[in-house]
Motif scaffolding. Structure first.
Motif: not given
Length: 535
Positions: A258-273
């Motif tokens: 899984l890949t993730h990034r900050r989205d405002g104050d939250a962490t979001k999973v934004d990708g997957v291999v």
């Protein structure tokens, strides 16, 4: 799309597992609270039936390792305690507690960090009912161009589900390997014995576990869940049998990151291999414990000789109760056996025999699965069903009981076949195309009555009297349901008055067939009960 070293999502403490508490209120809990508060929770409740099954398997693997029950005495102590003690879990987590971080850079939970060199795709790839690329589904109204961001708790649930239930087919290449086999749980209906609380459910499904003594069967001293194992290295995924029960419960069928990034104050999973993982080469009938197995039958209805037992699987519309003989009833072990129920039921039967469980108790057998397309690459439907599991029936070993239940199921099958012929024979005579829909007026109206049949038979068995009353009530319900469905069809089959005589002729023939089926059923029941009494 980068991974942030400081980001953490500890699955032991973060709220991510969907549950229902004893008041019926939905909630989310981490693994630690799930176990320590299991006496206050009702059940795990995923957003899909495969997710529920996958989460139970994960939790059972952790339960076996932290709270291994090796004897009946230990089981009794756990059963009579108000809750699970914290000490065994904390001792286990003292060694492996760092293995449960979803975003750990060295060994992210159920993932392969070596995949970081491969460009990720949308995390919607984790969710079978999302439309991604050519994977058009009936469930979803999004498009492949929609941007998907998942909360960590949601991504964690789908990660666990993917490892257990991912369909086969082409995945992202990993060292040149694109093709993947079905994840193991696609081959069976996952069976779970459910109690009044989550703690009871865990105890019912936790088999006596001692790898050094090869318990349960086919478990070796090398058995361990995937989080205890070495992080999978780069290279071509291997093929192997399971090393034991917790290994299979957490089978790494895919290598995922899984890949993730900050989205405002939250962490979001934004990708997957997602790449091919370890291919299971064992035999499910020997390794899998959360399934029932039966001898396949030919077109003549007789068991096929020299064909290994096959797992019971769910089918749309027709309930799992039709496999109650294989799911619930004991079979004689050894050569020539035609069925095998989940070993948890054998364990429950032994515990009841020794007074560890009440004789008049009735639990619930839940079965989870999913339906794939012909290519075995796309999820078509999620499936879940249940059947009562009275202890009196689980304990019974008389062959006549299987005969009686099998005869009851055969009556429903035969009446259902007659119902289909009613419509098809009429359409053939009128040279019209057959239409579907009759099954919807018949099969969904049988499960509750069959549950009453099982409970009635269990009561009769405890009271040492024949099961005649329960079986008679079942036959009447089947006949009434079939005839009612036939009559509804007759009223809607045609508005042309010239067809009325033709319809009436076929309905009369159908009613006679159903009446004959009931008479034959009654004769078989009397014969079986007479043999039992004579024996």
């Amino acid at each position: 799309m980068t991974r942030e070293a400081a980001t953490s999502f500890d699955l032991l403490t973060e709220r991510w597992i969907p549950v229902i508490d004893r008041n019926g209120t939905p909630d989310k809990v981490g693994l630690r609270r799930l176990l320590l508060d299991s006496h206050m929770l009702r059940r795990i409740s995923g957003s899909t039936s495969p997710m529920t099954a996958a989460l139970y398997r994960l939790v059972l693997a952790l339960f076996h390792r932290a709270y291994a029950v090796t004897t009946e005495v230990e089981w009794k102590d756990r059963w009579e305690a108000e809750s699970l003690p914290a000490e065994p879990l904390e001792q286990y987590l003292a060694e492996f507690g760092d293995r449960f971080d979803l975003f750990d850079t060295r060994r992210p939970f159920l993932q392969c960090p070596a995949l970081a060199r491969i460009a990720p795709q949308t995390p919607a790839k984790l969710i079978p009912h999302r439309a991604v690329g050519n994977n058009v589904t009936l469930f979803d109204h999004t498009t492949a161009s929609d941007i998907t961001l998942l909360d960590p708790d949601e991504a964690a649930c789908w990660l666990v589900t993917t490892q257990a239930f991912d369909p086969g087919g082409t995945k992202t290449p990993y060292e040149g390997v694109r093709s993947s086999k079905l994840a193991p749980c696609n081959r069976l209906g996952v069976v779970l014995v459910e109690g009044d609380t989550l703690l009871q459910t865990l105890l019912f499904n936790a088999l006596f576990y001692d790898p050094e003594l090869h318990k349960p069967r086919k478990t070796t001293p090398d058995d361990a869940p995937v989080w205890e194992a070495t992080v999978p290295p780069p290279g071509i995924p291997d093929k192997r049998p399971a090393r034991g029960w917790t290994d299979l419960l957490t089978w790494p069928s895919r290598r995922i990151l899984l890949t993730h990034r900050r989205d405002g104050d939250a962490t979001k999973v934004d990708g997957v291999v997602i790449t091919p993982g370890v291919e299971f080469t064992g035999e499910l009938v020997h390794d899998e414990k959360m399934a029932a197995f039966r001898q396949p039958t030919g077109t003549n209805g007789k068991p096929k000789e020299d064909v290994p037992l096959q797992p019971i699987r769910l089918a749309p519309l027709r309930g799992v109760w039709r496999h109650s003989v294989e799911l619930l009833l004991a079979d004689q072990p050894g050569e020539g056996r035609s069925r095998m129920r989940p070993p948890a039921l054998d364990q429950i039967a032994r515990l009841a025999e020794r007074g560890r469980l009440p004789q008049d108790a009735s639990y619930t057998l839940c079965v989870f699965g999913q339906l794939l397309n012909k290519e075995q690459s796309v999820v078509v439907d999620y499936l879940e069903d249940a059947v009562p599991a009275p202890v009196a029936l689980l304990r019974a070993e008389e062959p006549v009981l299987a005969t009686l239940v099998g005869t009851a199921i055969a009556l429903a099958d035969d009446a259902g076949a007659a119902l289909r012929h009613l419509e098809s024979d009429y359409r053939e005579e009128r040279r019209a195309k057959p239409v579907s829909g009759l099954d919807l007026a018949y099969w969904p109206r049988l499960p509750n009555a069959f549950a009453e049949l099982l409970e009635g038979m269990a009561t009769a068995r405890r009271e040492r009297r024949p099961e005649t009353d329960a079986l008679t009530a079942w036959a009447e319900h089947v006949a009434d349901t079939a005839c009612s469905a036939g009559n509804r069809w007759a009223h809607s089959a045609s508005t042309d008055g010239r067809d009325l005589l033709v319809i009436a002729k076929h309905v009369e023939k159908f009613d006679n067939i159903v009446a004959k089926l009931v008479r034959t059923f009654q004769v078989k029941v009397r014969g079986s009960l007479t043999k039992e009494q004579d024996g």
